[in-house]
Design a protein around this motif. Structure first.
Motif, short mmCIF file in Angstrom:
data_model
loop_
_atom_site.label_atom_id
_atom_site.label_comp_id
_atom_site.label_asym_id
_atom_site.label_seq_id
_atom_site.Cartn_x
_atom_site.Cartn_y
_atom_site.Cartn_z
N ASP A 164 -14.79 87.84 -8.88
CA ASP A 164 -15.16 87.43 -10.24
C ASP A 164 -14.94 85.94 -10.43
OD1 ASP A 164 -15.78 90.06 -10.84
OD2 ASP A 164 -13.80 90.50 -11.70
N LEU A 165 -13.84 85.43 -9.88
CA LEU A 165 -13.56 83.99 -9.99
C LEU A 165 -14.61 83.18 -9.23
CD1 LEU A 165 -9.68 83.94 -9.60
CD2 LEU A 165 -11.02 83.99 -11.70
N GLN A 166 -15.02 83.69 -8.08
CA GLN A 166 -16.04 82.98 -7.31
C GLN A 166 -17.39 82.99 -8.02
OE1 GLN A 166 -15.63 84.97 -3.55
NE2 GLN A 166 -14.14 83.47 -2.80
N GLU A 169 -21.53 85.17 -19.97
CA GLU A 169 -21.92 85.87 -18.75
C GLU A 169 -21.30 87.26 -18.67
OE1 GLU A 169 -24.04 85.17 -16.03
OE2 GLU A 169 -24.77 83.74 -17.50
N LYS A 170 -20.34 87.55 -19.55
CA LYS A 170 -19.67 88.85 -19.62
C LYS A 170 -19.02 89.25 -18.30
CE LYS A 170 -22.26 90.64 -23.41
NZ LYS A 170 -22.33 90.15 -24.47
N LEU A 171 -18.42 88.25 -17.62
CA LEU A 171 -17.67 88.53 -16.41
C LEU A 171 -16.27 89.01 -16.81
CD1 LEU A 171 -18.67 85.37 -14.37
CD2 LEU A 171 -19.52 87.68 -14.05
N LYS A 172 -15.62 89.72 -15.91
CA LYS A 172 -14.30 90.26 -16.22
C LYS A 172 -13.21 89.23 -15.91
CE LYS A 172 -15.74 94.97 -15.57
NZ LYS A 172 -15.58 96.21 -14.84
N VAL A 201 -8.86 79.78 -15.59
CA VAL A 201 -9.63 81.02 -15.51
C VAL A 201 -8.82 82.03 -14.70
CG1 VAL A 201 -11.79 82.09 -14.77
CG2 VAL A 201 -11.80 79.76 -15.64
N THR A 202 -8.58 83.21 -15.28
CA THR A 202 -7.86 84.26 -14.57
C THR A 202 -8.70 85.53 -14.56
OG1 THR A 202 -6.72 84.92 -16.61
CG2 THR A 202 -5.57 83.39 -15.17
N GLY A 203 -8.54 86.32 -13.53
CA GLY A 203 -9.27 87.58 -13.41
C GLY A 203 -8.57 88.50 -12.43
N MET A 251 -2.14 88.08 -10.26
CA MET A 251 -3.49 87.99 -10.80
C MET A 251 -4.10 86.64 -10.38
SD MET A 251 -4.50 88.64 -14.75
CE MET A 251 -5.17 90.26 -14.87
N PRO A 252 -5.24 86.66 -9.68
CA PRO A 252 -5.86 85.42 -9.20
C PRO A 252 -6.28 84.50 -10.36
CG PRO A 252 -6.83 87.32 -8.12
CD PRO A 252 -5.95 87.84 -9.21
N SER A 253 -6.14 83.21 -10.13
CA SER A 253 -6.54 82.24 -11.15
C SER A 253 -6.91 80.92 -10.48
CB SER A 253 -5.42 82.00 -12.16
OG SER A 253 -4.35 81.34 -11.53
N PHE A 254 -7.60 80.08 -11.24
CA PHE A 254 -7.87 78.70 -10.81
C PHE A 254 -8.08 77.84 -12.05
CE2 PHE A 254 -12.13 80.40 -11.21
CZ PHE A 254 -12.87 79.34 -11.72
N ASP A 255 -8.04 76.52 -11.84
CA ASP A 255 -8.21 75.57 -12.93
C ASP A 255 -9.53 74.82 -12.76
OD1 ASP A 255 -5.73 76.24 -13.95
OD2 ASP A 255 -4.69 74.64 -12.88
#
Length: 160
Positions: free
Chosen positions: A136-138, A114-117, A129-131, A1-5
């Motif tokens: 979605d992360l971008q 923003e109701k992003l997934k 942040v994970t998605g 699952m993609p994520s970033f800090d």
């Protein structure tokens, strides 16, 4: 699952370079000849001192310009109150390093509004942040870059 800090960090080496640049400029400038003026650095706390408030203002502006040259966002500077002690005027500057609780909560709220997934979680002085999708992360990164927050943000540890 993609994520970033989402973090807010100041490179201490670049900060040292900026302080050294300002001190070198002060010793070489004609309007500072014979004036006891310098910028002292103690960890992420800076002390600017000179003989007049105008000189302190000029030194703070020089510091701001030097920070920009060293790729440090000047929003990370928090300038304190001017103090008069004897014939010296001092001002303390703290560099914001790490996200405080209030800003972390504000970032999480912005992302959720923003109701992003994606899911945003506060982990110490950073927000993870994970998605499911990289897009979605971008979108989250674009959203936060478009907002005016009172602290510079960096996005790192981007993982697929």
């Amino acid at each position: 699952m993609p994520s970033f800090d989402i973090v807010s960090e100041v490179d201490k080496h670049q900060l040292t370079n900026a302080v050294d640049q300002v001190n070198r400029t002060v010793t070489n400038r004609f309007d500072f000849k014979g004036v006891d003026a310098e910028v002292e650095m103690n960890d992420f706390a800076l002390m600017v001192r000179a003989e007049a408030d105008i000189q302190v203002d000029q030194m703070v502006d020089m510091l701001r310009a030097a920070l920009i040259k060293c790729d440090i966002d000047p929003l990370a500077m928090e300038v304190g109150e001017y103090e008069q002690s004897g014939k010296q005027v001092k001002v303390s500057i703290t560099m914001k390093n790490g996200l405080d609780k209030e800003l972390s909560k504000k970032i999480v709220k912005l992302i959720k509004d923003e109701k992003l997934k994606v899911q945003a979680a506060i982990q110490g002085d950073q927000v993870r942040v994970t998605g499911k999708k990289r897009d979605d992360l971008q979108q989250v990164i674009a959203l936060l870059r478009g907002k005016e927050l009172d602290q510079p943000l960096q996005f790192n540890n981007f993982r697929d």
